[in-house]
Design a protein around this motif. Structure first.
Motif, PDB file in Angstrom:
ATOM      1  N   MET A 147       1.896 -39.428   2.341  1.00 57.72           N
ATOM      2  CA  MET A 147       0.352 -39.592   2.356  1.00 57.72           C
ATOM      3  C   MET A 147      -0.142 -38.272   2.440  1.00 57.72           C
ATOM      4  N   SER A 186      -0.369 -36.760  -1.399  1.00 57.22           N
ATOM      5  CA  SER A 186      -1.407 -37.260  -1.891  1.00 57.22           C
ATOM      6  C   SER A 186      -1.567 -38.454  -1.491  1.00 57.22           C
ATOM      7  N   ARG A 187      -3.169 -38.747  -1.364  1.00 55.40           N
ATOM      8  CA  ARG A 187      -3.306 -40.076  -0.531  1.00 55.40           C
ATOM      9  C   ARG A 187      -3.836 -40.967  -1.661  1.00 55.40           C
ATOM     10  N   HIS A 188      -3.735 -40.613  -2.876  1.00 57.99           N
ATOM     11  CA  HIS A 188      -4.500 -41.326  -4.012  1.00 57.99           C
ATOM     12  C   HIS A 188      -3.611 -43.014  -3.682  1.00 57.99           C
ATOM     13  N   PRO A 189      -4.612 -43.983  -3.894  1.00 58.07           N
ATOM     14  CA  PRO A 189      -4.125 -45.162  -3.708  1.00 58.07           C
ATOM     15  C   PRO A 189      -2.983 -45.469  -4.790  1.00 58.07           C
ATOM     16  N   ASP A 231      -7.085 -39.446 -10.464  1.00 62.87           N
ATOM     17  CA  ASP A 231      -8.418 -39.081 -10.517  1.00 62.87           C
ATOM     18  C   ASP A 231      -8.477 -38.155 -11.681  1.00 62.87           C
ATOM     19  N   GLY A 277      -7.792 -42.028   1.266  1.00 68.89           N
ATOM     20  CA  GLY A 277      -7.668 -42.026  -0.060  1.00 68.89           C
ATOM     21  C   GLY A 277      -8.361 -42.994  -0.971  1.00 68.89           C
ATOM     22  N   LEU A 278      -7.995 -44.176  -0.373  1.00 67.45           N
ATOM     23  CA  LEU A 278      -8.600 -45.450  -1.010  1.00 67.45           C
ATOM     24  C   LEU A 278     -10.114 -45.197  -1.198  1.00 67.45           C
ATOM     25  N   ASP A 335     -11.284 -42.741  -3.613  1.00 69.71           N
ATOM     26  CA  ASP A 335     -11.128 -43.063  -5.007  1.00 69.71           C
ATOM     27  C   ASP A 335     -12.297 -44.282  -5.332  1.00 69.71           C
ATOM     28  N   GLN A 357     -15.365 -42.211  -6.016  1.00 71.03           N
ATOM     29  CA  GLN A 357     -15.531 -41.584  -7.216  1.00 71.03           C
ATOM     30  C   GLN A 357     -15.679 -42.626  -8.556  1.00 71.03           C
ATOM     31  N   HIS A 400     -12.141 -35.905   2.157  1.00 72.28           N
ATOM     32  CA  HIS A 400     -10.699 -35.483   2.026  1.00 72.28           C
ATOM     33  C   HIS A 400     -10.188 -34.387   3.044  1.00 72.28           C
TER      34      HIS A 400
END
Lengths: 738, 228
Positions: free
Chosen positions: A295, A298-301, A327, B26-27, B30, B33, B136
């Motif tokens: 995480m 990268s904490r992108h879901p 993203d 992170g959620l 997103d 965005q 972030h």
């Protein structure tokens, strides 16, 4: 190391202790032994003497006479002699008158002698005042037995022992002093050797592995140990080198990978990630992620989901593969394989991230293209088919009407032909099948020719058409037909999308660049005041069939391929295409075409070298000989150089005269004209002046000082080798020999 | 053996808490965005999908709360761990609020998509970009205990505030020019305000991080210190 902790001190102290113990023991023990030996010797002697004395002393003698005889004998023997009757009465004595002496019957030696024939005793004599040795024997020679007692003071023996002890002491002190010196020397040597081993182990601990650290001499155990350590150091060094090489290999593989690579363990903790993965996830280059949770990378879901899926799947059989959208419209394809140990236990997973954004984009472009091309081809075809069917089934009675129909069919078939022509041109350009002619062209002529073609069309539409050409325009190099086609496409678009009352202008001017590839380039721009293009469409404008306004442009007769063809022609010429536009204000399409003199890669070369470097002279000479005429070669040395006569000879072989090459000072150089700096050794690079940022820099790092010495033939050979090497380099530099 | 097990479990729970916070961050990043994308690209289905996804954020919020309370109750942590857990408790509230803001943006986007676009959006995506970066970085600061980064986040807030007042002036000028635009201009103004609030929440997180690491509160003071 403090003295008291050193091995030498410990050894010496230990040795001294032993010597002292020995000394004390011998000191104490020797006295007893000597005394015992001496007394037993005396006893034996007294027994013999007593026997002799018993024969001498007549039993008739008594009183004064006996005393007198006793005194005589005792003086001769050096002892005290006493004659005692069995009842203890003293019959005669050598020192005191016997009549005055007390009864000796209770004396231990007397009692012992009466019991067993002989008796002895050592005791302190009250009569004489010191320790005495008494030896008594029973003399049974006469009518009545009597006891002869010989005694001697032991004071003498103490003296003997004392002197003996002194001798022993002196001897021992001397010996132990000598021994101590030896012990010191030995332990110091030992200490040194052990100390050296300590040094060695410290060096090993610090990571340097000394070779042949211990001298090879001697045969003892320490030498063996030392030799083993020597060998160990060499072995470890080799192993470490091997490991480093392996690590370097892995590192460079990881570094060179275009893909991002992340290794995670079975709990999702990051073990390793390469530079590209860092770039992909926008991570700082110096931050360590080992041990961090994924995480943190990268904490992108989507990534979270991905890691969960990877951890859940059994990747042993097949490679896990998934495409994930990140993203900013980025797409990555993730492949994962599991890492297993020998017993098939999972250790973790290797995740490889491929950036497939471009592939995704191309896929979209291709799908659009196929859809578009079929649509574009079908539109005229449908029209043709419709009119032809009408003409076949029920031909109109009016010939003028059929004429009209046929005209429509003709127009559409023309359009179809144009479309196919454009597609073919494009595919030829793309595949590189078309060989471009390389002719010198005046851009002005080209523009005027194109203007002729569009003059009528423009004035009919009510668009003002003009041009503006710089008077001193450099010549450009290219294929005149293609370039004309390029301009036609651009002007056609401009006129098409400019409403009546607008303006279309072609301008041509020389590029501002004085250096590099764009030196002598010509910038041709087609400027219109038409409807403009929205900013979001600009990047896709040169795609085939891409239309900004899908409904309108086809009406105007475009094929949707014009700008795609333009782009390819520009690329084939090594030029640049730039489209700027503001909606409702107009569009400027500018094309930069390379000029005739920009073919060379460099127009100024600066050499920096130290004095007396034959190599630099040869390099410079070669560059002057090989570089294109317009290229200026500068050289900056610190001192005037002396050229090695053999170097001159080698150069002459190659047809290069370097005798008139002159070097100029650094100050005299026009820095902005230098495209390339060649440094021939480190120090000269430091004296390099501040050059414009885009200047290329080439470094030949091999100034060989030994080259000018030695056998003439060898030197010649070496010079030739250098010459050939430089020639290859310089030729590569100027791409004269592609 | 037993205590070691407990320790290990505790360590794991702390790690899980950290992961959850990052996941939630992170959620919501997103969400923001995509929310702004749905507004700029007038993409109503996207906006609806984001509103739908808000329950994930809420779910994480509840889960993190539970985890924190369990950690506090079972292990009675002290010192650094205690500050970490209590900070985490507070951070989730902020993150949850940010998630709600993203939903609000989507709601405004859905309403705006029914009407012609008022103006091209230039400042709003910029604000979204900055606030997203602030979230972030504030969470980066949280997990790395990096006060420098946290202070940077606090300073970046000014930029978003400035952009907000710029958008406000702009929308007001639209409203003055043409009263028909009032409805839309107000909504655009709301979106800008939401983003400004999001940046404020990110600043809150950053301030809590400074408190967590240094034990020194920089909240409710006028000048942000250059360094701690």
């Amino acid at each position: 190391m403090p003295w008291k902790h050193s091995l030498v001190a410990k050894f010496s102290l230990f040795y001294t202790g032993i010597v002292l113990l020995l000394l004390a023991a011998s000191f104490l023990y020797s006295g007893g032994v000597v005394k015992r030996l001496y007394t037993s010797f005396l006893q034996k002697k007294f027994q013999q003497e007593a026997k002799i004395v018993s024969r001498l002393l007549s039993s008739q003698l008594e009183g004064e006479a006996l005393d007198k005889l006793c005194r005589l004998i005792a003086t001769d023997l050096g002892v005290r002699l006493t004659v005692i009757a069995p009842d203890g009465k003293v019959l005669g004595d050598s020192e005191e008158p016997s009549s005055t002496m007390e009864n000796h019957g209770t004396r231990p030696e007397v009692l012992e002698a009466l019991a067993g024939g002989t008796g002895e005793s050592i005791r302190y004599s009250t009569t004489v005042g010191y320790e005495m040795l008494y030896q008594a024997i029973v003399d049974r020679a006469g009518p009545s037995p009597r006891i002869l007692r010989l005694s001697v003071p032991l004071g003498d023996i103490e003296e003997v022992i004392g002197s003996m002890r002194r001798a022993i002491l002196v001897g021992l002190v001397l010996i132990s002093a000598v021994g101590l010196v030896f012990a010191y020397l030995f332990s110091r040597r030992l200490g040194q050797r052990v100390g050296r081993m300590a040094d060695f182990s410290q060096k090993v601990a610090l990571g340097s592995f000394p070779q042949n650290f211990f001298p090879r001499k001697g045969e003892d155990e320490l030498t063996l140990l030392e030799q083993n350590l020597n060998e160990m150091s060499v072995k470890i060094r080799e192993k470490i080198k091997e490991i480093l090489v392996e690590k370097e290999k892995v590192d460079s593989i990881l570094r060179c990978m275009i893909e991002g690579l992340v290794v995670i363990d079975t709990r999702g903790t990051v073990v390793l990630l390469n530079d590209n993965a860092r770039q992909m996830f926008h991570l700082a280059a110096n931050q360590s992620f080992s041990g961090a949770s994924f995480m943190e990378v990268s904490r992108h879901p989507e990534m979270k989901k991905l890691v969960e899926e990877v951890l859940a799947c059994d990747c042993s059989r097949e490679c896990f593969s998934k495409e994930v959208s990140l993203d900013e419209g980025r797409w990555v394809r993730v492949n994962a394989v599991s890492l297993r140990d020998g017993d098939e236990h999972p250790l973790g997973y290797i995740l490889v991230f491929h950036d497939i954004t471009e592939i995704k984009r191309l896929e979209t472009v291709r799908a659009d293209f196929v859809a578009n091309v079929s649509h574009e081809l079908r539109t005229p075809l449908t029209a043709i088919r419709g009119y032809v069917e009408t003409l076949l089934r029920n031909p109109p009675a009016d010939p003028e009407e059929s004429q009209n129909f046929l005209a429509i069919v003709h127009r559409h078939s023309e359009r179809l032909g144009r479309l196919i022509d454009d597609l073919l041109t494009l595919s030829d350009l793309e595949s590189g099948k078309i060989q471009l002619a390389r002719e010198e062209i005046e851009a002005g002529d080209l523009i005027r020719r194109v203007e002729e073609i569009f003059k009528d069309q423009a004035s009919k539409k009510g668009v003002a058409f003009s041009h503006q050409i710089d008077p001193e325009l450099p010549t450009i190099v290219g294929d005149p037909d293609r370039l004309q086609q390029l301009l036609i496409n651009l002007v056609d678009n401009a006129v098409k999308y400019t409403a009546a009352g607008g303006q279309v202008k072609i301008t041509a001017r020389a590029s501002d660049h004085t250096r590099g590839a764009e030196r002598g380039a010509v910038q041709v721009a087609v400027v219109d005041t038409g409807c403009g293009i929205p900013a979001k469409d600009l990047p896709r404008l040169t795609e085939r069939f891409y239309r900004v306004d899908k409904a309108r442009s086809r009406e105007l007769g475009g094929t949707g391929l014009g700008l795609a063809i333009v782009k390819h022609i520009v690329q084939a010429h090594g030029g640049q295409l730039k489209i700027e536009s503001k909606p409702q204000q107009g569009t400027t399409v500018s094309v930069t075409l390379p000029g005739a003199i920009a073919d060379k890669k460099a127009n100024g070369v600066l050499f920096l070298c130290t004095a007396n470097s034959c190599r630099s002279q040869m390099a410079e000479g070669f560059t002057r000989a090989i570089a294109p005429k317009e290229t200026r070669v500068f050289s900056a040395g610190t001192e005037p150089k002396e050229i090695h006569p053999l170097a001159v000879k080698v150069m002459e072989e190659a047809g290069i005269d370097i005798s008139n090459q002159t070097s100029k000072g650094l100050q005299a150089m026009p820095l902005e004209q230098i495209d390339l700096v060649v440094t021939l050794c480190g120090e000269a690079a430091e004296s390099c002046p501040t050059l414009p940022p885009n200047t290329r820099h080439l470094h030949w790092p091999l100034p060989d000082p030994t080259i000018a010495q030695g056998d003439e033939r060898e030197v010649l050979e070496a010079f030739r080798k250098v010459r050939d090497e430089i020639r290859t380099q310089v030729e590569k530099l100027f791409s004269l020999n592609p | 053996m037993r205590s070691e097990h407990t320790d290990k479990k505790y360590e794991e729970d702390l790690k899980r808490l950290r992961d959850h916070i990052l996941q939630m961050g992170g959620l919501v990043e997103d969400q923001i965005q995509k929310a702004v994308n749905s507004l700029v690209q007038r993409d109503s289905p996207l906006a609806e999908a984001i509103i739908e996804r808000d329950h994930e954020v809420n779910h994480l919020d509840v889960e993190i709360d539970d985890l924190c309370i369990r950690l506090l109750a079972l292990h009675q942590p002290a010192g650094k761990d205690l500050r970490f857990i209590t900070t985490a408790l507070k951070i989730t509230t902020d993150l949850e609020r940010i998630g709600d803001m993203a939903v609000n943006i989507c709601e405004r986007a859905l309403e705006l998509n029914w009407e012609p676009q008022l103006k091209p959006y230039i400042d709003i995506p910029r604000m979204a970009g900055i606030s997203q970066r602030m979230i972030h970085e504030s969470l980066d600061a949280f997990v790395r205990e990096d006060t420098e980064l946290a202070l940077k986040v606090c300073k970046d807030d000014q930029e978003v505030d400035d952009l907000n007042s710029q958008v406000f002036r702009e929308t007001v000028s639209y409203m003055i020019e043409d009263p028909h635009t009032i409805n839309r201009a107000m909504k655009v103004g709301f979106v800008s305000k939401y983003l400004e609030r999001i940046a404020d929440h990110a600043t809150n997180i950053a301030e809590m991080v400074v408190f967590m690491v240094k034990g020194k509160s920089i909240r409710h003071i006028k000048e942000i210190p250059q360094s701690i």
